[in-house]
Design an enzyme around this catalytic site. Structure first.
Site, PDB file in Angstrom:
ATOM      1  N   ASP A  52       0.750  -1.172   0.030  1.00 31.84           N
ATOM      2  CA  ASP A  52       0.220  -0.017   0.032  1.00 31.84           C
ATOM      3  C   ASP A  52       0.867   1.277   0.218  1.00 31.84           C
ATOM      4  O   ASP A  52       0.287   2.498   0.146  1.00 31.84           O
ATOM      5  CB  ASP A  52      -1.047   0.072   1.307  1.00 31.84           C
ATOM      6  CG  ASP A  52      -0.200  -0.220   2.581  1.00 31.84           C
ATOM      7  OD1 ASP A  52       0.820  -0.112   2.583  1.00 31.84           O
ATOM      8  OD2 ASP A  52      -1.098  -0.215   3.500  1.00 31.84           O
ATOM      9  N   ASP A  91      -0.924  -6.407  -0.292  1.00 34.40           N
ATOM     10  CA  ASP A  91      -1.041  -5.795   0.960  1.00 34.40           C
ATOM     11  C   ASP A  91      -2.758  -5.893   1.061  1.00 34.40           C
ATOM     12  O   ASP A  91      -3.510  -5.469   0.171  1.00 34.40           O
ATOM     13  CB  ASP A  91      -0.610  -4.145   0.797  1.00 34.40           C
ATOM     14  CG  ASP A  91       0.309  -4.174   1.972  1.00 34.40           C
ATOM     15  OD1 ASP A  91       0.385  -4.908   2.903  1.00 34.40           O
ATOM     16  OD2 ASP A  91       1.056  -2.958   1.986  1.00 34.40           O
ATOM     17  N   LYS A 121      -0.571  -9.605   2.597  1.00 33.65           N
ATOM     18  CA  LYS A 121       0.085  -9.153   3.909  1.00 33.65           C
ATOM     19  C   LYS A 121      -0.984  -8.394   4.780  1.00 33.65           C
ATOM     20  O   LYS A 121      -1.551  -7.647   4.106  1.00 33.65           O
ATOM     21  CB  LYS A 121       1.501  -8.388   3.382  1.00 33.65           C
ATOM     22  CG  LYS A 121       1.920  -7.816   4.736  1.00 33.65           C
ATOM     23  CD  LYS A 121       3.241  -7.308   4.311  1.00 33.65           C
ATOM     24  CE  LYS A 121       3.332  -5.791   3.683  1.00 33.65           C
ATOM     25  NZ  LYS A 121       2.703  -4.660   4.579  1.00 33.65           N
ATOM     26  N   GLU A 123      -1.229  -6.210   8.171  1.00 34.76           N
ATOM     27  CA  GLU A 123      -0.451  -5.316   9.303  1.00 34.76           C
ATOM     28  C   GLU A 123      -1.046  -5.673  10.608  1.00 34.76           C
ATOM     29  O   GLU A 123      -2.320  -5.501  10.654  1.00 34.76           O
ATOM     30  CB  GLU A 123      -0.593  -4.094   8.941  1.00 34.76           C
ATOM     31  CG  GLU A 123       0.399  -3.245   7.894  1.00 34.76           C
ATOM     32  CD  GLU A 123       0.663  -1.799   7.695  1.00 34.76           C
ATOM     33  OE1 GLU A 123       0.037  -1.121   8.902  1.00 34.76           O
ATOM     34  OE2 GLU A 123       0.910  -1.332   6.693  1.00 34.76           O
ATOM     35  N   GLU A 190       9.263  -4.105  10.485  1.00 34.60           N
ATOM     36  CA  GLU A 190       9.728  -2.840   9.904  1.00 34.60           C
ATOM     37  C   GLU A 190      10.112  -1.877  11.242  1.00 34.60           C
ATOM     38  O   GLU A 190       9.375  -1.663  11.926  1.00 34.60           O
ATOM     39  CB  GLU A 190       8.273  -2.140   9.384  1.00 34.60           C
ATOM     40  CG  GLU A 190       8.656  -0.808   8.669  1.00 34.60           C
ATOM     41  CD  GLU A 190       7.706  -0.330   7.560  1.00 34.60           C
ATOM     42  OE1 GLU A 190       6.912  -1.092   7.250  1.00 34.60           O
ATOM     43  OE2 GLU A 190       7.875   0.857   7.442  1.00 34.60           O
TER      44      GLU A 190
HETATM   45  O1  KIV Z   1       3.560  -1.032   1.548  1.00 40.37           O
HETATM   46  C1  KIV Z   1       4.643  -1.387   1.528  1.00 40.37           C
HETATM   47  O2  KIV Z   1       5.507  -1.260   0.624  1.00 40.37           O
HETATM   48  C2  KIV Z   1       5.154  -2.175   2.947  1.00 40.37           C
HETATM   49  C3  KIV Z   1       6.471  -2.521   2.724  1.00 40.37           C
HETATM   50  C4  KIV Z   1       7.163  -1.248   3.382  1.00 40.37           C
HETATM   51  C5  KIV Z   1       6.983  -4.034   3.723  1.00 40.37           C
HETATM   52  O3  KIV Z   1       4.399  -2.742   3.509  1.00 40.37           O
END
Ligand code: KIV
Length: 279
Positions: A52, A91, A121, A123, A190
């Site tokens: 994202d 994401d 992914k 968060e 991160e």
């Molecule tokens: O959105 C993104 O690019 C990320 C990376 C920084 C891991 O989550």
């Protein structure tokens, strides 16, 4: 024995665990479009994340919060069309995992079935465990993301290092284990101290992929526009510039502008590009 280091062998979610066990470091980058994804895939990048971060480096937003599931799906489809080897991870954007578990499963399902992602992914820690478990049960591999989680930027107060005291480090380690138990196949760490990342990496079975988390993770990820010098609004201190493509692009564009203005391009009556333009 053939390992996933072989540049021709496709990478799938379980391969990352095999790579950790074999001591092969995982190279992950972000990608948002067909052309860039094709170059990165050809270079042998193991994992391409449609992050994202596209809100910032592609759309010029100040943070990632305005990115929607439709946007991630749109860009993931372009990346998926380009890739023949890398694992494509999409994401889950802001709030897509917090309104309800069913909505999260439906959203992740779209990224897989419509857009061609092979994993998503998510968060966060304890607040997303149920979602992670349900996605894993539904056959959707989930990558976790702890430490600085940019979707909580207003809560954490800025892009700054996390888990700096022992209490926060302990909580992060607990969350990492909870995500692994819920079925996550890998974990992004991160902006946390090197030592905390090393402890998490050593104590987990699943691989960790660091960004601003030091050298002891099982792999590394960078935002491609940072790593290759395309985005210069703001560059985190941990980023290494592997190229200055933005500068090169500007010089090339200046050459083009000059040649057009001076009548040097196009050249009349000459073959300019093999097979493309000729009289
Ligand atoms: O959105 C993104 O690019 C990320 C990376 C920084 C891991 O989550």
């Amino acid at each position: 024995m053939l390992t996933v280091r072989n540049i021709h062998q496709v990478v799938r979610a379980p391969d990352l665990l095999r790579m950790k066990r074999a001591g092969d470091r995982i190279a992950m980058l972000t990608a948002y479009d067909f052309t860039m994804a094709r170059h990165l895939d050809r270079a042998g990048v193991d994992v391409l994340l449609v992050g994202d971060s596209l809100g910032m480096v592609v759309l010029g937003q100040p943070n990632t919060l305005s990115v929607t599931l439709d946007m991630i799906a749109h860009h993931t489809a372009a990346v998926s069309r380009a890739v023949s080897r890398a694992l494509v991870v999409a994401d889950m954007p802001f709030l897509s995992c917090h309104v309800g578990v069913s909505e999260a499963v439906r959203g992740a399902g779209r990224l897989v079935s419509e857009a061609g992602a092979q994993a998503v992914k998510v968060e966060g820690g304890h607040q997303v465990l149920e979602v992670v478990q349900r996605l894993a049960e539904a056959g959707i591999p989930v990558m976790g993301h702890l430490g600085l989680t940019p979707q909580s930027i207003h809560q954490v107060g800025g892009f700054r290092k996390q888990a700096r005291d022992s209490d926060e480090a302990r909580k992060l380690l607990e969350s990492a284990h909870a995500l692994q138990a819920a079925g996550a196949f890998a974990l992004v760490l991160e902006m946390i101290p090197d030592k905390v990342a090393a402890d998490v990496t050593q104590s987990l079975e699943i691989p960790t992929i660091g960004i601003g988390a030091g050298p002891y993770c099982d792999g590394q990820v960078l935002v491609s526009h940072d790593a290759f010098g395309l985005y210069d609004e703001f560059t985190p201190r941990f980023v290494k510039r592997f190229a200055e493509l933005g500068r090169q692009l500007q010089v090339a564009a200046e050459d083009y502008v000059r040649e057009v203005r001076q009548g040097e391009f196009p050249v009349s009556g000459k073959k300019v590009l093999s097979g493309h333009y000729s009289d």
